[in-house]
Design a protein around this motif. Structure first.
Motif, PDB file in Angstrom:
ATOM      1  N   GLN A 228      16.580 -13.822   0.250  1.00  0.00           N
ATOM      2  CA  GLN A 228      16.383 -13.896   1.700  1.00  0.00           C
ATOM      3  C   GLN A 228      15.198 -13.045   2.128  1.00  0.00           C
ATOM      4  N   GLN A 229      15.042 -11.879   1.535  1.00  0.00           N
ATOM      5  CA  GLN A 229      13.910 -11.012   1.853  1.00  0.00           C
ATOM      6  C   GLN A 229      12.584 -11.680   1.473  1.00  0.00           C
ATOM      7  N   ARG A 230      12.532 -12.258   0.282  1.00  0.00           N
ATOM      8  CA  ARG A 230      11.305 -12.898  -0.184  1.00  0.00           C
ATOM      9  C   ARG A 230      10.935 -14.093   0.691  1.00  0.00           C
TER      10      ARG A 230
ATOM     11  N   ALA B 248      11.713 -14.653   3.865  1.00  0.00           N
ATOM     12  CA  ALA B 248      11.231 -14.192   5.171  1.00  0.00           C
ATOM     13  C   ALA B 248       9.796 -13.683   5.066  1.00  0.00           C
ATOM     14  N   ARG B 249       9.525 -12.914   4.034  1.00  0.00           N
ATOM     15  CA  ARG B 249       8.171 -12.367   3.865  1.00  0.00           C
ATOM     16  C   ARG B 249       7.151 -13.490   3.674  1.00  0.00           C
ATOM     17  N   GLU B 250       7.485 -14.481   2.873  1.00  0.00           N
ATOM     18  CA  GLU B 250       6.567 -15.608   2.637  1.00  0.00           C
ATOM     19  C   GLU B 250       6.283 -16.376   3.922  1.00  0.00           C
ATOM     20  N   GLN B 251       7.315 -16.595   4.730  1.00  0.00           N
ATOM     21  CA  GLN B 251       7.155 -17.386   5.942  1.00  0.00           C
ATOM     22  C   GLN B 251       6.387 -16.645   7.024  1.00  0.00           C
ATOM     23  N   LEU B 252       6.464 -15.321   7.015  1.00  0.00           N
ATOM     24  CA  LEU B 252       5.817 -14.519   8.059  1.00  0.00           C
ATOM     25  C   LEU B 252       4.364 -14.183   7.733  1.00  0.00           C
ATOM     26  N   GLY B 253       3.913 -14.486   6.510  1.00  0.00           N
ATOM     27  CA  GLY B 253       2.495 -14.422   6.223  1.00  0.00           C
ATOM     28  C   GLY B 253       1.997 -13.150   5.563  1.00  0.00           C
ATOM     29  N   GLU B 254       0.687 -13.100   5.368  1.00  0.00           N
ATOM     30  CA  GLU B 254       0.050 -12.040   4.582  1.00  0.00           C
ATOM     31  C   GLU B 254       0.144 -10.663   5.230  1.00  0.00           C
ATOM     32  N   ILE B 255       0.257 -10.600   6.549  1.00  0.00           N
ATOM     33  CA  ILE B 255       0.313  -9.286   7.208  1.00  0.00           C
ATOM     34  C   ILE B 255       1.715  -8.702   7.194  1.00  0.00           C
ATOM     35  N   CYS B 256       2.659  -9.384   6.538  1.00  0.00           N
ATOM     36  CA  CYS B 256       4.051  -8.950   6.518  1.00  0.00           C
ATOM     37  C   CYS B 256       4.352  -8.136   5.262  1.00  0.00           C
ATOM     38  N   GLU B 257       5.026  -7.010   5.431  1.00  0.00           N
ATOM     39  CA  GLU B 257       5.465  -6.169   4.323  1.00  0.00           C
ATOM     40  C   GLU B 257       6.925  -5.791   4.529  1.00  0.00           C
ATOM     41  N   ILE B 258       7.629  -5.589   3.428  1.00  0.00           N
ATOM     42  CA  ILE B 258       9.012  -5.111   3.495  1.00  0.00           C
ATOM     43  C   ILE B 258       8.962  -3.588   3.417  1.00  0.00           C
ATOM     44  N   VAL B 259       9.334  -2.930   4.485  1.00  0.00           N
ATOM     45  CA  VAL B 259       9.158  -1.481   4.606  1.00  0.00           C
ATOM     46  C   VAL B 259       9.916  -0.734   3.529  1.00  0.00           C
ATOM     47  N   ASP B 260      11.164  -1.096   3.283  1.00  0.00           N
ATOM     48  CA  ASP B 260      11.996  -0.368   2.327  1.00  0.00           C
ATOM     49  C   ASP B 260      11.382  -0.399   0.938  1.00  0.00           C
ATOM     50  N   SER B 261      10.830  -1.535   0.546  1.00  0.00           N
ATOM     51  CA  SER B 261      10.299  -1.684  -0.799  1.00  0.00           C
ATOM     52  C   SER B 261       8.988  -0.927  -0.987  1.00  0.00           C
ATOM     53  N   PHE B 262       8.053  -1.087  -0.039  1.00  0.00           N
ATOM     54  CA  PHE B 262       6.740  -0.503  -0.290  1.00  0.00           C
ATOM     55  C   PHE B 262       6.686   0.987  -0.012  1.00  0.00           C
ATOM     56  N   SER B 263       7.703   1.553   0.660  1.00  0.00           N
ATOM     57  CA  SER B 263       7.632   2.964   1.025  1.00  0.00           C
ATOM     58  C   SER B 263       8.593   3.862   0.257  1.00  0.00           C
ATOM     59  N   ARG B 264       9.527   3.282  -0.499  1.00  0.00           N
ATOM     60  CA  ARG B 264      10.559   4.117  -1.104  1.00  0.00           C
ATOM     61  C   ARG B 264       9.974   5.165  -2.043  1.00  0.00           C
ATOM     62  N   GLN B 265       9.044   4.775  -2.913  1.00  0.00           N
ATOM     63  CA  GLN B 265       8.482   5.721  -3.854  1.00  0.00           C
ATOM     64  C   GLN B 265       7.755   6.847  -3.130  1.00  0.00           C
ATOM     65  N   LYS B 266       6.999   6.495  -2.093  1.00  0.00           N
ATOM     66  CA  LYS B 266       6.273   7.512  -1.329  1.00  0.00           C
ATOM     67  C   LYS B 266       7.242   8.464  -0.640  1.00  0.00           C
ATOM     68  N   GLN B 267       8.318   7.900  -0.071  1.00  0.00           N
ATOM     69  CA  GLN B 267       9.248   8.744   0.673  1.00  0.00           C
ATOM     70  C   GLN B 267      10.015   9.681  -0.250  1.00  0.00           C
ATOM     71  N   GLN B 268      10.302   9.235  -1.492  1.00  0.00           N
ATOM     72  CA  GLN B 268      11.055  10.073  -2.410  1.00  0.00           C
ATOM     73  C   GLN B 268      10.290  11.343  -2.778  1.00  0.00           C
ATOM     74  N   LYS B 269       8.966  11.337  -2.616  1.00  0.00           N
ATOM     75  CA  LYS B 269       8.164  12.504  -2.928  1.00  0.00           C
ATOM     76  C   LYS B 269       8.211  13.543  -1.802  1.00  0.00           C
ATOM     77  N   MET B 270       8.712  13.137  -0.636  1.00  0.00           N
ATOM     78  CA  MET B 270       8.693  14.012   0.539  1.00  0.00           C
ATOM     79  C   MET B 270       9.945  14.902   0.564  1.00  0.00           C
ATOM     80  N   PHE B 271      10.167  15.658  -0.483  1.00  0.00           N
ATOM     81  CA  PHE B 271      11.363  16.498  -0.552  1.00  0.00           C
ATOM     82  C   PHE B 271      11.014  17.877  -0.014  1.00  0.00           C
ATOM     83  N   THR B 272      11.672  18.309   0.995  1.00  0.00           N
ATOM     84  CA  THR B 272      11.324  19.543   1.685  1.00  0.00           C
ATOM     85  C   THR B 272      12.422  20.581   1.534  1.00  0.00           C
TER      86      THR B 272
END
Length: 316
Positions: free
Chosen positions: A229-231, A233-257
């Protein structure tokens, strides 16, 4: 209806790690859960004051003091973000707030507004927010029935007015618009729903589309759509569409304070509710939820229900 008294809470929280905005200094303008929606995925719980009537909730001098103190003490802020415990556009005269934020930051930190889009059909609201740098509006559906199932709006809000408001915003707003769509399993994921959303988005013309996923603890269990379902939706919404959870998880895991470590250490000693953690750390509810979200994703903390109360426990 009497005008509510000014709130004297902590209006400024963070900076906290955001999946989209890096380290975000939050500006919380409304009393907790004063909102025009009661979304089924909201991590803040049930809306207690559902309204579309605008008021001035904030003492400007207190906000300015709190903001200047945070700016002085914080080493990194990527965005100042107007969001908070309810719908921020319910605050009247947002242009006053925006001018204050720009003055205090000397225009060096970009301003973002996160909104559910419910009041963007009003010309006055669009005029008040025109000086922010980034608007992150939501659009979870393009049909009234699906809109009501997911966002449970105030009875006087129609989805066609929201879409029209977003179209008008795009025509007049000089900054960036990142449209957010919360994808909810089996409600707005059927092909016909995605097609209608895609048609509306094509008219709105945002700079980016972010598919968000209801990964934070919500009242209705697991609402996360399947990978298929995620894939789709992303395909139908076009090239400017990104799935936030997928593309940001690795970056966010580094933000340990240090605050995350402190919360983990606290929960290792004893389970706690969000309210317990607010009191213990002197932090805003939204700030606590941001850190709990990261700790849950890392498997450090688990959520548990006891006699109708949600508690967080150390999970390792």
């Amino acid at each position: 209806m009497n005008k509510p008294a000014l709130s004297f809470k902590n209006y400024v929280y963070g900076p906290v790690p955001s999946r989209r905005l890096g380290f975000s200094l939050g500006i919380d303008l409304t009393p907790c859960k004063s909102c025009s929606f009661d979304c089924i995925y909201c991590q803040l719980g049930k809306t207690t004051h559902k309204t579309i009537r605008r008021f001035e909730f904030v003492d400007l001098k207190r906000l300015e003091y709190q903001l200047n103190r945070k700016l002085l003490l914080s080493s990194r802020i990527d965005y100042i973000t107007i969001s908070g415990s309810g719908e921020p556009t319910l605050h009247k005269n947002l242009d006053k707030i925006i001018r204050l934020l720009k003055k205090s930051s000397q225009g060096k930190i970009p301003l973002a507004l996160i909104t559910n889009s419910s009041l963007l059909s009003r010309r006055q609201v669009r005029e008040e927010i025109k000086e922010v740098d980034l608007i992150v509006p939501s659009l979870d559906a393009a049909t009234q029935r699906t809109f009501e199932l997911i966002d449970r709006p105030h009875k006087n809000i129609r989805i066609e007015n929201i879409i029209e408001g977003l179209i008008k915003l795009r025509r007049s707003f000089r900054g960036k618009i990142w449209l957010e769509i919360m994808l909810v399993r089996d409600i707005n994921t059927p092909k016909r729903e995605i097609a209608r959303l895609a048609s509306a988005v094509a008219k709105i013309k945002p700079d980016k589309i972010h598919i968000n996923l209801p990964v934070r603890p919500a009242r209705y269990g697991n609402l996360i759509p399947s990978l298929a379902q995620q894939r789709f939706a992303r395909e139908q919404l076009g090239e400017i569409c990104e799935i936030v959870d997928s593309f940001s998880r690795q970056k966010q895991q580094k933000m340990f304070t240090d605050i995350e470590k402190d919360i983990g250490a606290y929960l290792k000693r004893r389970p706690a509710s969000i309210e317990d953690l607010e009191y213990a750390f002197g932090l805003n509810r939204n700030e606590i939820i941001k850190y709990l979200d990261i700790l849950i994703r890392k498997g450090v903390v688990k959520q548990q229900n006891s006699k109708g109360q949600e508690y967080f426990i150390y999970g390792l």
